[in-house]
Design an enzyme around this catalytic site. Structure first.
Site, PDB file in Angstrom:
ATOM      1  N   ASP A 101       0.850  -1.187   0.000  1.00  0.00           N
ATOM      2  CA  ASP A 101       0.000   0.000   0.000  1.00  0.00           C
ATOM      3  C   ASP A 101       0.892   1.245   0.000  1.00  0.00           C
ATOM      4  OD1 ASP A 101      -2.332   1.442   0.004  1.00  0.00           O
ATOM      5  OD2 ASP A 101      -2.605   1.342   2.167  1.00  0.00           O
ATOM      6  N   TYR A 119       1.165   5.780  -0.713  1.00  0.00           N
ATOM      7  CA  TYR A 119       0.732   7.014  -0.061  1.00  0.00           C
ATOM      8  C   TYR A 119       0.914   8.125  -1.089  1.00  0.00           C
ATOM      9  CZ  TYR A 119       0.572   9.974   4.252  1.00  0.00           C
ATOM     10  OH  TYR A 119       0.241  10.845   5.273  1.00  0.00           O
ATOM     11  N   HIS A 171      -3.813  14.031   0.034  1.00  0.00           N
ATOM     12  CA  HIS A 171      -4.042  13.215   1.235  1.00  0.00           C
ATOM     13  C   HIS A 171      -2.872  13.375   2.214  1.00  0.00           C
ATOM     14  CE1 HIS A 171      -4.995   9.816   3.823  1.00  0.00           C
ATOM     15  NE2 HIS A 171      -3.860   9.242   3.524  1.00  0.00           N
ATOM     16  N   ARG A 175       1.334  18.329  11.840  1.00  0.00           N
ATOM     17  CA  ARG A 175       2.408  19.316  11.631  1.00  0.00           C
ATOM     18  C   ARG A 175       1.870  20.437  10.754  1.00  0.00           C
ATOM     19  NH1 ARG A 175       4.068  14.316  10.508  1.00  0.00           N
ATOM     20  NH2 ARG A 175       3.640  14.724   8.322  1.00  0.00           N
ATOM     21  N   GLU A 197     -10.662   3.794   3.398  1.00  0.00           N
ATOM     22  CA  GLU A 197      -9.728   4.560   2.567  1.00  0.00           C
ATOM     23  C   GLU A 197     -10.020   4.212   1.110  1.00  0.00           C
ATOM     24  OE1 GLU A 197      -5.669   3.902   3.877  1.00  0.00           O
ATOM     25  OE2 GLU A 197      -5.860   5.510   5.361  1.00  0.00           O
ATOM     26  N   GLU A 244      -9.101   3.839  -2.514  1.00  0.00           N
ATOM     27  CA  GLU A 244      -7.822   3.681  -3.213  1.00  0.00           C
ATOM     28  C   GLU A 244      -8.041   3.006  -4.565  1.00  0.00           C
ATOM     29  OE1 GLU A 244      -4.546   2.210  -0.972  1.00  0.00           O
ATOM     30  OE2 GLU A 244      -5.292   3.012   0.941  1.00  0.00           O
ATOM     31  N   ASP A 255      -9.091   0.260   1.863  1.00  0.00           N
ATOM     32  CA  ASP A 255      -8.124  -0.112   2.893  1.00  0.00           C
ATOM     33  C   ASP A 255      -8.691   0.315   4.256  1.00  0.00           C
ATOM     34  OD1 ASP A 255      -5.812  -0.739   4.295  1.00  0.00           O
ATOM     35  OD2 ASP A 255      -4.874   1.191   3.869  1.00  0.00           O
ATOM     36  N   ARG A 260      -8.408   3.949  13.177  1.00  0.00           N
ATOM     37  CA  ARG A 260      -7.555   5.117  13.454  1.00  0.00           C
ATOM     38  C   ARG A 260      -7.039   5.158  14.890  1.00  0.00           C
ATOM     39  NH1 ARG A 260      -6.167   5.985   8.418  1.00  0.00           N
ATOM     40  NH2 ARG A 260      -7.879   6.696   7.093  1.00  0.00           N
ATOM     41  N   GLN A 307      -4.339   2.608  15.121  1.00  0.00           N
ATOM     42  CA  GLN A 307      -3.211   3.102  14.310  1.00  0.00           C
ATOM     43  C   GLN A 307      -2.402   4.145  15.070  1.00  0.00           C
ATOM     44  OE1 GLN A 307      -4.589   4.712  10.577  1.00  0.00           O
ATOM     45  NE2 GLN A 307      -2.552   5.051   9.749  1.00  0.00           N
ATOM     46  N   TYR A 334       1.592   2.919  15.581  1.00  0.00           N
ATOM     47  CA  TYR A 334       2.304   3.039  14.296  1.00  0.00           C
ATOM     48  C   TYR A 334       3.756   3.492  14.405  1.00  0.00           C
ATOM     49  CZ  TYR A 334       2.235   8.150  13.600  1.00  0.00           C
ATOM     50  OH  TYR A 334       2.456   9.484  13.687  1.00  0.00           O
ATOM     51  N   LYS A 359      -4.577  -1.948  10.205  1.00  0.00           N
ATOM     52  CA  LYS A 359      -4.786  -2.037   8.764  1.00  0.00           C
ATOM     53  C   LYS A 359      -5.055  -3.453   8.285  1.00  0.00           C
ATOM     54  CE  LYS A 359      -3.689   2.218   7.442  1.00  0.00           C
ATOM     55  NZ  LYS A 359      -4.490   3.002   6.508  1.00  0.00           N
ATOM     56  N   THR A 416      -9.166  -5.780   3.944  1.00  0.00           N
ATOM     57  CA  THR A 416      -9.018  -4.887   2.798  1.00  0.00           C
ATOM     58  C   THR A 416      -9.997  -5.412   1.749  1.00  0.00           C
ATOM     59  OG1 THR A 416      -6.665  -4.611   3.288  1.00  0.00           O
ATOM     60  CG2 THR A 416      -7.406  -3.958   1.081  1.00  0.00           C
ATOM     61  N   THR A 433      -4.767   6.376  -0.080  1.00  0.00           N
ATOM     62  CA  THR A 433      -6.021   7.136  -0.110  1.00  0.00           C
ATOM     63  C   THR A 433      -5.973   8.213  -1.182  1.00  0.00           C
ATOM     64  OG1 THR A 433      -6.168   6.813   2.252  1.00  0.00           O
ATOM     65  CG2 THR A 433      -7.630   8.470   1.305  1.00  0.00           C
ATOM     66  N   GLU A 481      -9.884  12.523   7.108  1.00  0.00           N
ATOM     67  CA  GLU A 481      -9.745  13.836   6.469  1.00  0.00           C
ATOM     68  C   GLU A 481     -11.084  14.553   6.324  1.00  0.00           C
ATOM     69  OE1 GLU A 481      -7.241  14.153   2.762  1.00  0.00           O
ATOM     70  OE2 GLU A 481      -7.397  12.001   3.005  1.00  0.00           O
TER      71      GLU A 481
HETATM   72 CA    CA Z   1      -4.028   3.008   2.761  1.00  0.00          CA
END
Ligand code: CA
Length: 451
Positions: free
Chosen positions: A142, A144, A149, A158, A217, A219, A251, A255, A258, A262, A271, A275, A379, A393
């Site tokens: 998977d 990114y 996203h 951040r 997610e 995808e 996916d 959260r 995660q 993570y 995750k 799927t 995503t 999001e």
């Molecule tokens: Ca994903």
């Protein structure tokens, strides 16, 4: 990629359902699926091509000699037998093109009588088969690749510097779990898991229980058709020769689990509980009219390193797809309310990395990809809230603010998914002068946690 007579918008099929403009699988599409007879214990799974509301069983046609004039007949023999062993599809671009072209001739109105009769003999109603994952998917990675996203999610943590310094140089990915990939329609159990102490009580210690922040997610998946040997790599200019086509991927993500697990090694139990993939692979040939330039990097962004750079990939490495996510709660289903679209976008053309770059990068260290492997985009999100491909999001309202739930037509609100919610993803390609083709749907309903 060039278009030919198989993309002609005026082509019609003698399979009536394929001519309905709303059908995802007209004669211009002819995607691949892996099917088995719906009655338990009846026959082994096999590859099929979908048209309208029918499946053409490729194994039968291959055995009958229908494809004997294929450029690589031995390769098609492998395709006919590997499915039972849970492998493949092993499919060169040459053979994929040949199979689609010959079936296009046989399925069209005005087809030669012999061709039509051969295909009719290998055809079953789609309602009589069970669709499996469209590919063995024994390997799953998977990525990114959506810069919007990555920017939005990064901004949650951040605000001043959302993208990490590696993002614009290296396609970021992680290895997923293949055993829990399920075909569309399979219910998904809410996972149990370990969650961090509450933000306002950091000394309280972690807890274990049902996930409280279950998310989807949206995808796009890329399915491999030809392997590369261990220790060899695929140059970006030839990478797509190893790809059969695209499917949809959900996916599912926990959260809260995660967030706690993570660091420092990346996603794990948040995750790998499920799927979901759509039922068909839409081939690169069917998608030829819908290729578009790769995402234009803003000025000031670094150029990709030479092993990821290819001029023709920059010119036409993108796919102009429209993607959609809808939610239907249990209450909505009971009241007969249609699924509510929560995301629709053409943001897939804005992937920071193309699938050619992703395949080249994945093999750049000598890692071997195998037929049927699934590489997912990550995503797919646009900038605006209605184009964001996950609830993390879509319900985010800015730093420090409470989540802004999505309101469903039933009056229910969702910051994350509730038990009984069905998540339905769809994707299609359309362009003036061409017949719209679809990727079908990728659907799953959330079951309550066991615990
Ligand atoms: Ca994903």
């Amino acid at each position: 990629m060039t278009t030919d007579h198989t993309h002609d918008a005026t082509l019609r099929s003698w399979v009536d359902a394929a001519n309905d403009p709303a059908n995802d699988f007209p004669i211009q599409n002819l995607p691949l699926a892996r099917v088995e007879e719906a009655d338990e214990g009846e026959g082994a799974p096999g590859w099929a091509v979908v048209i309208g509301d029918r499946c053409v069983l490729l194994g039968e046609l291959i055995d009958d000699g229908f494809f004997d004039d294929a450029p690589d007949r031995l390769g098609l023999d492998l395709l006919a037998t590997e499915c039972e062993q849970g492998r493949g599809p092993t499919l060169s671009r040459e053979n994929a093109r040949f199979v689609r072209e010959k079936l296009s001739r046989a399925l069209r109105v005005g087809a030669a009588e012999g061709l039509r009769r051969a295909v009719e003999g290998a055809m079953v109603p789609a309602g009589d088969v069970r669709f499996l994952t469209p590919g063995s998917m024994q390997g799953y990675t998977d990525f990114y690749a959506s810069v919007h996203h990555a920017s939005t999610v990064g901004a949650m943590f951040r605000p001043d510097n959302p993208l990490l310094p590696n993002y614009k140089h290296v396609p970021i990915g992680y290895h997923g779990r293949s055993s829990s990939i399920v075909p569309t329609g399979t219910p998904v159990r809410r996972p149990m898991g370990q969650q961090s102490p509450p933000d306002d009580a950091p000394n309280a210690g972690p807890s274990f229980g049902p996930c409280k922040m279950l998310d989807y997610e949206l995808e796009v998946g890329c399915v491999i058709g030809l392997h590369n040997d261990l220790g060899t790599s695929l140059p970006v200019a030839r990478a797509m020769e190893h790809v059969v086509g695209l499917c949809l991927v959900n996916d599912w993500s926990a959260r809260d689990i995660q967030k706690w697990e993570y660091q420092p090694l990346g996603p794990f139990l948040a995750k790998n509980f499920a799927t979901t993939v759509s039922a068909v692979i839409v081939t690169l040939d069917a998608l030829a009219p819908f290729r578009c330039p790769a995402y234009a990097r803003p000025s000031g962004d670094p150029a990709p390193l030479p092993y990821l750079a290819d001029a023709s990939d920059q010119r036409a490495g993108g796919f102009a797809l429209t993607l959609e996510v809808a939610i239907q709660s249990a209450q909505m289903a009971e009241r007969g309310l249609a699924p509510h679209v929560v995301c629709r976008s053409d943001a897939f053309r804005d992937m920071y990395w193309t699938f050619a770059q992703i395949v080249a990068h994945h093999t750049s260290n000598g890692c071997n990809l195998r037929p049927g492997d699934l590489l997912a985009s990550g995503t797919v999100s646009g900038r605006e809230p209605g184009t964001r491909g996950c609830l993390l999001e879509a319900t985010w309202d800015g730093p420090g603010k409470p989540r802004k739930p999505i309101e469903l037509p039933s009056g229910e609100k969702r910051a994350f998914l509730a038990d009984g919610d069905a998540v339905i993803m769809r994707g299609w390609a359309e362009r003036e002068g061409f017949r719209r083709i679809g990727l079908g749907e990728c659907r799953g309903t959330v079951l309550p946690a066991l615990g």
